[in-house]
Write a protein that holds these residues in place. Structure first.
Motif, PDB file in Angstrom:
ATOM      1  N   ILE A 151       0.754  -1.095   0.078  1.00  0.00           N
ATOM      2  CA  ILE A 151      -0.039  -0.154  -0.097  1.00  0.00           C
ATOM      3  C   ILE A 151       0.831   1.022  -0.112  1.00  0.00           C
ATOM      4  CG2 ILE A 151      -1.856   1.380   1.268  1.00  0.00           C
ATOM      5  CD1 ILE A 151      -2.672  -1.419   2.536  1.00  0.00           C
ATOM      6  N   PRO A 152       0.650   2.116  -1.106  1.00  0.00           N
ATOM      7  CA  PRO A 152       1.392   3.564  -0.814  1.00  0.00           C
ATOM      8  C   PRO A 152       0.647   4.444   0.112  1.00  0.00           C
ATOM      9  CG  PRO A 152      -0.105   3.461  -2.808  1.00  0.00           C
ATOM     10  CD  PRO A 152      -0.150   2.158  -2.035  1.00  0.00           C
ATOM     11  N   TRP A 153       0.984   4.413   1.246  1.00  0.00           N
ATOM     12  CA  TRP A 153       0.412   5.450   2.338  1.00  0.00           C
ATOM     13  C   TRP A 153       1.081   6.828   2.216  1.00  0.00           C
ATOM     14  CZ3 TRP A 153      -3.483   3.018   5.024  1.00  0.00           C
ATOM     15  CH2 TRP A 153      -3.389   1.634   5.105  1.00  0.00           C
ATOM     16  N   THR A 154       0.292   7.734   2.719  1.00  0.00           N
ATOM     17  CA  THR A 154       0.605   9.105   2.811  1.00  0.00           C
ATOM     18  C   THR A 154       0.728   9.427   4.358  1.00  0.00           C
ATOM     19  OG1 THR A 154      -0.051   9.853   0.550  1.00  0.00           O
ATOM     20  CG2 THR A 154       0.477  11.586   2.271  1.00  0.00           C
ATOM     21  N   GLY A 155       1.657  10.032   4.887  1.00  0.00           N
ATOM     22  CA  GLY A 155       1.561  10.270   6.455  1.00  0.00           C
ATOM     23  C   GLY A 155       2.853  11.030   6.860  1.00  0.00           C
ATOM     24  N   PHE A 156       2.944  10.797   8.081  1.00  0.00           N
ATOM     25  CA  PHE A 156       4.260  11.270   8.547  1.00  0.00           C
ATOM     26  C   PHE A 156       4.630  10.651  10.000  1.00  0.00           C
ATOM     27  CE2 PHE A 156       0.416  13.161  10.475  1.00  0.00           C
ATOM     28  CZ  PHE A 156       0.732  13.139  12.079  1.00  0.00           C
ATOM     29  N   LEU A 207       2.123   7.767  11.378  1.00  0.00           N
ATOM     30  CA  LEU A 207       0.479   7.964  11.332  1.00  0.00           C
ATOM     31  C   LEU A 207       0.074   8.096   9.870  1.00  0.00           C
ATOM     32  CD1 LEU A 207       0.224   9.935  14.369  1.00  0.00           C
ATOM     33  CD2 LEU A 207      -0.396   7.665  14.257  1.00  0.00           C
ATOM     34  N   ALA A 208      -0.844   7.466   9.312  1.00  0.00           N
ATOM     35  CA  ALA A 208      -1.278   7.674   7.946  1.00  0.00           C
ATOM     36  C   ALA A 208      -2.550   8.598   7.934  1.00  0.00           C
ATOM     37  CB  ALA A 208      -1.522   6.474   7.323  1.00  0.00           C
ATOM     38  N   VAL A 209      -2.504   9.351   6.840  1.00  0.00           N
ATOM     39  CA  VAL A 209      -3.660  10.211   6.799  1.00  0.00           C
ATOM     40  C   VAL A 209      -4.318  10.305   5.354  1.00  0.00           C
ATOM     41  CG1 VAL A 209      -3.026  12.116   8.344  1.00  0.00           C
ATOM     42  CG2 VAL A 209      -2.174  12.113   6.167  1.00  0.00           C
ATOM     43  N   GLY A 210      -3.484   9.217   4.417  1.00  0.00           N
ATOM     44  CA  GLY A 210      -4.026   9.122   3.072  1.00  0.00           C
ATOM     45  C   GLY A 210      -3.317   7.638   2.628  1.00  0.00           C
ATOM     46  N   LEU A 211      -3.864   7.333   1.253  1.00  0.00           N
ATOM     47  CA  LEU A 211      -3.462   6.145   0.393  1.00  0.00           C
ATOM     48  C   LEU A 211      -3.681   6.753  -0.971  1.00  0.00           C
ATOM     49  CD1 LEU A 211      -5.996   4.390  -0.258  1.00  0.00           C
ATOM     50  CD2 LEU A 211      -5.749   3.547   1.970  1.00  0.00           C
ATOM     51  N   TYR A 212      -2.770   5.949  -1.709  1.00  0.00           N
ATOM     52  CA  TYR A 212      -2.884   6.446  -3.235  1.00  0.00           C
ATOM     53  C   TYR A 212      -2.958   7.830  -3.542  1.00  0.00           C
ATOM     54  CZ  TYR A 212      -2.525   1.841  -5.347  1.00  0.00           C
ATOM     55  OH  TYR A 212      -2.261   0.704  -5.994  1.00  0.00           O
ATOM     56  N   GLY A 213      -2.325   8.531  -2.617  1.00  0.00           N
ATOM     57  CA  GLY A 213      -2.385  10.108  -3.036  1.00  0.00           C
ATOM     58  C   GLY A 213      -3.448  10.799  -2.606  1.00  0.00           C
ATOM     59  N   GLU A 214      -4.406  10.290  -2.055  1.00  0.00           N
ATOM     60  CA  GLU A 214      -5.462  10.948  -1.453  1.00  0.00           C
ATOM     61  C   GLU A 214      -5.890  10.691   0.005  1.00  0.00           C
ATOM     62  OE1 GLU A 214      -8.569  10.426  -4.180  1.00  0.00           O
ATOM     63  OE2 GLU A 214      -8.129  12.133  -5.537  1.00  0.00           O
ATOM     64  N   THR A 215      -6.763  11.517   0.540  1.00  0.00           N
ATOM     65  CA  THR A 215      -7.117  11.493   2.090  1.00  0.00           C
ATOM     66  C   THR A 215      -7.706  10.029   2.442  1.00  0.00           C
ATOM     67  OG1 THR A 215      -9.108  12.555   1.703  1.00  0.00           O
ATOM     68  CG2 THR A 215      -7.225  13.800   2.686  1.00  0.00           C
ATOM     69  N   LEU A 216      -7.449   9.524   3.521  1.00  0.00           N
ATOM     70  CA  LEU A 216      -7.917   8.025   3.971  1.00  0.00           C
ATOM     71  C   LEU A 216      -9.453   8.003   3.647  1.00  0.00           C
ATOM     72  CD1 LEU A 216      -6.098   7.062   7.029  1.00  0.00           C
ATOM     73  CD2 LEU A 216      -5.634   6.114   4.799  1.00  0.00           C
ATOM     74  N   PRO A 217     -10.003   6.631   2.760  1.00  0.00           N
ATOM     75  CA  PRO A 217     -11.300   6.498   2.887  1.00  0.00           C
ATOM     76  C   PRO A 217     -11.915   6.299   4.475  1.00  0.00           C
ATOM     77  CG  PRO A 217     -10.156   5.465   1.108  1.00  0.00           C
ATOM     78  CD  PRO A 217      -9.164   5.862   2.097  1.00  0.00           C
ATOM     79  N   THR A 218     -13.065   6.223   4.647  1.00  0.00           N
ATOM     80  CA  THR A 218     -13.590   5.763   5.917  1.00  0.00           C
ATOM     81  C   THR A 218     -13.191   4.394   6.172  1.00  0.00           C
ATOM     82  OG1 THR A 218     -15.759   5.519   4.850  1.00  0.00           O
ATOM     83  CG2 THR A 218     -15.217   7.760   6.095  1.00  0.00           C
ATOM     84  N   GLN A 219     -13.301   3.454   5.395  1.00  0.00           N
ATOM     85  CA  GLN A 219     -13.226   2.295   5.732  1.00  0.00           C
ATOM     86  C   GLN A 219     -11.772   1.863   5.808  1.00  0.00           C
ATOM     87  OE1 GLN A 219     -14.309   3.364   2.734  1.00  0.00           O
ATOM     88  NE2 GLN A 219     -13.771   2.078   0.853  1.00  0.00           N
TER      89      GLN A 219
END
Length: 315
Positions: A137-142, A201-213
């Motif tokens: 998974i490509p996560w976006t976070g810090f 701490l991830a706030v997104g995946l695939y370049g966009e904010t996290l889906p609720t699920q």
């Protein structure tokens, strides 16, 4: 010290069909019912700008449709399809995360401020579920350490405790007399694990904010541990001096240890952990199996954290 995993070939990291046509893809997925986004402003995905971080894997990414439709998130139901199907009414904004406990500067952070001010990166990680399936998974976070450093942990702090939200009116899995887990969902890490640069701490995946699920708006990702350690929809992070309780360990300590490091030599009591199936390969479930790597392949970076420990005892 910088930890690096071999870089991902560009053709695998950035498929044109995902990054150049992401919004078209998501619109089609929502129309087809593939992802549980309600279409309301609170749940709609937003683009995240983040540079590629120093951590990656050379394995093929798991397709977005699989990442967003095959989930464990018991607050929305116990079946894999339940989170996508039942999370459309969940509101990930406004959202605040409290960081307290054994710190010099306890604080409460707004999620939009965190996204704007923290050093976001894209991290491509393997994710290994305790149920013997896996994804990439490509996560976006810090890095979690960036947040903890801001509140200045005291010398007495030894562990980090996490807590998710309780909203039965928006999370149907929390409704009813008989519950699979005690709410809120809680998790924990040793402080050195939490401060390790791989822990984010991830706030997104695939370049966009996290889906609720997938744990919107903020979740923990610790790639060398089983997926249930990745607590979702976090509202509180506390620095403590004793090992905190964790939801699955409370539910069944014989099957789910506190550490939950991926270990092919320590089987779950009901199945082997020696191999795994990669979701999204050879059809939705995948027909082949691959060997599971110690620490999910991150042993070079994290094995020293457990020097001298019997990992068959501290599982």
């Amino acid at each position: 010290m910088a930890y690096r995993i071999p870089p991902v070939p560009s053709q695998e990291i950035t498929p044109k069909r995902v990054y150049l046509r992401r919004r078209e893809f998501l619109a089609g997925a929502m129309a087809a019912g593939l992802i549980g986004v309600s279409g309301t402003p609170a749940a709609r995905a937003e683009a995240l700008k983040a540079p590629r971080g120093p951590y990656a894997t050379d394995e093929k990414l798991t397709p977005l449709k699989d990442v967003t439709t095959y989930n464990n998130f018991y607050e929305f139901g116990t079946d894999k399809a339940d989170p996508a199907a039942n999370s459309g009414n969940f509101k990930p904004k406004p959202w605040r995360v409290k960081v307290d406990g054994l710190v010099s500067k306890p604080a409460e952070f707004d999620i939009d401020d965190l996204i704007a001010k923290m050093p976001l990166e894209e991290r491509i990680y393997r994710m290994r579920c305790v149920e013997a399936w896996s994804m990439v998974i490509p996560w976006t976070g810090f890095q979690l350490s960036e947040l903890l450093n801001r509140v200045e942990p005291l010398s007495s702090a030894k562990y980090v405790a996490f807590e998710t939200i309780v909203r039965p009116e928006e999370m149907p899995g929390q409704q009813g007399l008989f519950q699979p887990l005690d709410w809120p969902y809680v998790e924990g890490l040793r402080l050195d694990e939490a401060m390790h640069p791989l822990t984010i701490l991830a706030v997104g995946l695939y370049g966009e904010t996290l889906p609720t699920q997938n744990g919107a708006p903020i979740r923990l990702v610790v790639p060398w541990k089983y997926g249930f350690k990745g607590i979702k929809s976090i509202v509180r992070i506390s620095l403590v001096d004793k090992q905190p309780p964790t939801s699955w360990n409370k539910q069944n300590a014989q099957e789910y240890g506190f550490y939950a490091n991926v270990n092919p030599e320590v089987d779950h009591p009901r199945w082997s952990q020696a191999t795994e199936r990669r979701i999204g390969e050879d059809g939705f479930f995948g027909s082949g199996r691959r060997k599971t790597l110690p620490f999910n392949g991150y042993g070079e970076q994290v094995a020293s954290l457990y020097s001298g420990m019997d990992l068959k005892v501290y599982y």
